[in-house]
Design an enzyme around this catalytic site. Structure first.
Site, mmCIF file in Angstrom:
data_model
loop_
_atom_site.group_PDB
_atom_site.id
_atom_site.type_symbol
_atom_site.label_atom_id
_atom_site.label_comp_id
_atom_site.label_asym_id
_atom_site.label_seq_id
_atom_site.Cartn_x
_atom_site.Cartn_y
_atom_site.Cartn_z
ATOM 1 N N TYR A 137 35.752 33.670 37.354
ATOM 2 C CA TYR A 137 35.741 35.125 37.510
ATOM 3 C C TYR A 137 34.636 35.778 36.689
ATOM 4 O O TYR A 137 34.119 36.837 37.078
ATOM 5 C CB TYR A 137 37.131 35.717 37.204
ATOM 6 C CG TYR A 137 38.085 35.396 38.329
ATOM 7 C CD1 TYR A 137 38.017 36.079 39.538
ATOM 8 C CD2 TYR A 137 39.003 34.348 38.218
ATOM 9 C CE1 TYR A 137 38.842 35.746 40.603
ATOM 10 C CE2 TYR A 137 39.834 34.004 39.283
ATOM 11 C CZ TYR A 137 39.747 34.710 40.460
ATOM 12 O OH TYR A 137 40.560 34.378 41.529
ATOM 13 N N GLN A 163 40.737 44.612 50.306
ATOM 14 C CA GLN A 163 41.150 43.323 49.743
ATOM 15 C C GLN A 163 40.085 42.843 48.771
ATOM 16 O O GLN A 163 40.263 41.835 48.098
ATOM 17 C CB GLN A 163 41.304 42.290 50.865
ATOM 18 C CG GLN A 163 42.388 42.658 51.859
ATOM 19 C CD GLN A 163 42.282 41.809 53.127
ATOM 20 O OE1 GLN A 163 42.764 40.693 53.170
ATOM 21 N NE2 GLN A 163 41.664 42.344 54.147
ATOM 22 N N HIS A 184 44.008 43.421 45.969
ATOM 23 C CA HIS A 184 43.957 42.126 45.283
ATOM 24 C C HIS A 184 43.360 42.210 43.885
ATOM 25 O O HIS A 184 42.923 41.199 43.338
ATOM 26 C CB HIS A 184 43.173 41.115 46.141
ATOM 27 C CG HIS A 184 43.871 40.771 47.423
ATOM 28 N ND1 HIS A 184 43.249 40.227 48.516
ATOM 29 C CD2 HIS A 184 45.179 40.908 47.778
ATOM 30 C CE1 HIS A 184 44.129 40.033 49.494
ATOM 31 N NE2 HIS A 184 45.299 40.454 49.073
ATOM 32 N N THR A 206 37.433 41.621 57.799
ATOM 33 C CA THR A 206 38.498 40.744 57.306
ATOM 34 C C THR A 206 38.980 39.819 58.421
ATOM 35 O O THR A 206 39.120 40.249 59.567
ATOM 36 C CB THR A 206 39.696 41.527 56.715
ATOM 37 O OG1 THR A 206 40.769 40.603 56.443
ATOM 38 C CG2 THR A 206 40.206 42.631 57.630
ATOM 39 N N SER A 207 39.222 38.555 58.056
ATOM 40 C CA SER A 207 39.692 37.585 59.054
ATOM 41 C C SER A 207 41.182 37.755 59.339
ATOM 42 O O SER A 207 41.733 37.083 60.202
ATOM 43 C CB SER A 207 39.414 36.161 58.560
ATOM 44 O OG SER A 207 40.172 35.902 57.395
HETATM 45 P P1 OAD Z 1 37.532 36.117 54.917
HETATM 46 O O1 OAD Z 1 36.423 35.319 54.305
HETATM 47 O O2 OAD Z 1 38.767 35.402 55.305
HETATM 48 O O3 OAD Z 1 36.980 36.855 56.222
HETATM 49 C C1 OAD Z 1 35.759 37.535 56.205
HETATM 50 C C2 OAD Z 1 35.555 38.215 57.530
HETATM 51 O O4 OAD Z 1 34.322 38.927 57.457
HETATM 52 C C3 OAD Z 1 35.449 37.269 58.733
HETATM 53 O O5 OAD Z 1 36.258 37.753 59.802
HETATM 54 C C4 OAD Z 1 33.969 37.338 59.107
HETATM 55 O O6 OAD Z 1 33.747 37.185 60.499
HETATM 56 C C5 OAD Z 1 33.617 38.750 58.665
HETATM 57 N N1 OAD Z 1 32.181 38.996 58.418
HETATM 58 C C6 OAD Z 1 31.205 38.125 58.117
HETATM 59 N N2 OAD Z 1 30.031 38.738 57.960
HETATM 60 C C7 OAD Z 1 30.241 40.053 58.197
HETATM 61 C C8 OAD Z 1 29.432 41.217 58.198
HETATM 62 N N3 OAD Z 1 28.128 41.168 57.937
HETATM 63 N N4 OAD Z 1 30.010 42.403 58.461
HETATM 64 C C9 OAD Z 1 31.336 42.485 58.742
HETATM 65 N N5 OAD Z 1 32.160 41.424 58.750
HETATM 66 C C10 OAD Z 1 31.624 40.225 58.478
HETATM 67 O O7 OAD Z 1 37.821 37.325 53.907
HETATM 68 P P2 OAD Z 1 39.092 38.284 53.795
HETATM 69 O O8 OAD Z 1 39.717 38.496 55.124
HETATM 70 O O9 OAD Z 1 38.674 39.482 53.023
HETATM 71 O O10 OAD Z 1 41.961 37.024 48.234
HETATM 72 O O11 OAD Z 1 40.043 37.417 52.904
HETATM 73 C C11 OAD Z 1 41.235 37.950 52.417
HETATM 74 C C12 OAD Z 1 41.537 37.447 51.027
HETATM 75 O O12 OAD Z 1 41.437 36.010 51.006
HETATM 76 C C13 OAD Z 1 40.574 37.872 49.963
HETATM 77 O O13 OAD Z 1 40.878 39.149 49.465
HETATM 78 C C14 OAD Z 1 40.713 36.834 48.906
HETATM 79 C C15 OAD Z 1 40.716 35.622 49.804
HETATM 80 O O14 OAD Z 1 41.276 34.484 49.316
HETATM 81 C C16 OAD Z 1 42.101 36.728 46.936
HETATM 82 O O15 OAD Z 1 41.211 36.244 46.264
HETATM 83 C C17 OAD Z 1 43.447 37.047 46.411
#
Ligand code: OAD
Length: 231
Positions: free
Chosen positions: A55, A88, A106, A173-174
């Site tokens: 971190y 998130q 988060h 977000t995925s």
């Molecule tokens: P993910 O890494 O799971 O998903 C990222 C998303 O961003 C995917 O759907 C990509 O297609 C999309 N993406 C990529 N490039 C992009 C761009 N230029 N513009 C817009 N979107 C784009 O991340 P999160 O869904 O945020 O938690 O993950 C959720 C949580 O899982 C995080 O907060 C973290 C992680 O583990 C903790 O650390 C507690």
């Protein structure tokens, strides 16, 4: 007339164009590190120095990154809408861009808290913390981050916010991680809903999202044009 309320749920893709890697894509953070080594309470118990260092690096990176067009567009939309961001992300790029109402689901990299007295939370900016750094009551400090296996207290505030939306936006977000991903179920059925992501994101059938299949910057500019009709 009161401004319409735009509620935004953002994830790692929001900050990708600022140079912060996402988690689950090829080359993402969870390919470089194992979640169980750096992002769980057990990891912190077994190897606290490694977790703190992980971190510390993420926090240090904040010195080098800047809000992108997506963050800036959402901040600008405050002129026309009552914008509430639920993120998130643990970075501070929505803040740097000038967004005023941000709920961090988060946690936040720029804060640390006591391992024994969770209400003792400290702003440390981009500074590092190490083993032996203590709160005012003498307990070790830890990142103010929600680790896997921990509860997400901010979810209780997030649910009514999503429910109060006149327009709902999901961006970058995925939708893999719960309870955050479940928030989309709380948006009212009849309101306009948008989803910005360059990749395919599965949303439950019947939720009726307008998909903008673009990156955060370009996608949010397109959204801005599309929602002006609701001002
Ligand atoms: P993910 O890494 O799971 O998903 C990222 C998303 O961003 C995917 O759907 C990509 O297609 C999309 N993406 C990529 N490039 C992009 C761009 N230029 N513009 C817009 N979107 C784009 O991340 P999160 O869904 O945020 O938690 O993950 C959720 C949580 O899982 C995080 O907060 C973290 C992680 O583990 C903790 O650390 C507690």
């Amino acid at each position: 007339m009161a401004k319409k309320r735009l509620v935004v749920l953002s994830g790692a893709g929001m900050s990708a164009e600022s140079g912060i890697t996402t988690f689950r894509e090829t080359g993402g953070l969870w390919e470089q590190y194992r979640i169980e080594d750096v992002a769980t309470p057990e990891a912190f118990q077994e190897n606290p120095a490694l977790v703190l260092e992980f971190y510390n690096q993420r926090r240090k990176q904040l010195e080098e990154v800047e809000p992108n067009v997506g963050h800036k567009t959402l901040a600008r939309l405050q002129e026309k809408f009552d914008v509430q961001i639920i993120t998130q992300n643990v970075d501070n790029l929505h803040e740097s861009a000038g967004s005023k109402h941000i709920l961090h689901l988060h946690g936040e990299l720029t804060k640390v808290r006591s391992t024994k007295h969770p209400h003792l939370i400290y702003d440390i900016g981009t500074k590092a913390i190490k083993l032996g750094d203590k709160c005012d009551k003498g307990a070790q400090l830890r990142p103010h981050i929600v680790w896997f296996g921990e509860s997400v207290p901010a979810i209780d505030d997030a649910v009514p916010l999503v429910n109060s939306a006149d327009i709902f936006l999901v961006i970058g977000t995925s939708l893999n991680v719960y309870p955050a991903a479940g928030l989309i179920m709380y948006a009212k059925h009849e309101i306009p809903k948008f989803l910005i992501d360059p990749n395919n994101v599965e949303v439950p059938y019947g939720l009726n999202f307008n998909i903008i299949q673009k990156g955060a910057g370009e996608g949010s500019l397109e959204l801005e044009k599309k929602i002006m009709q609701y001002v």
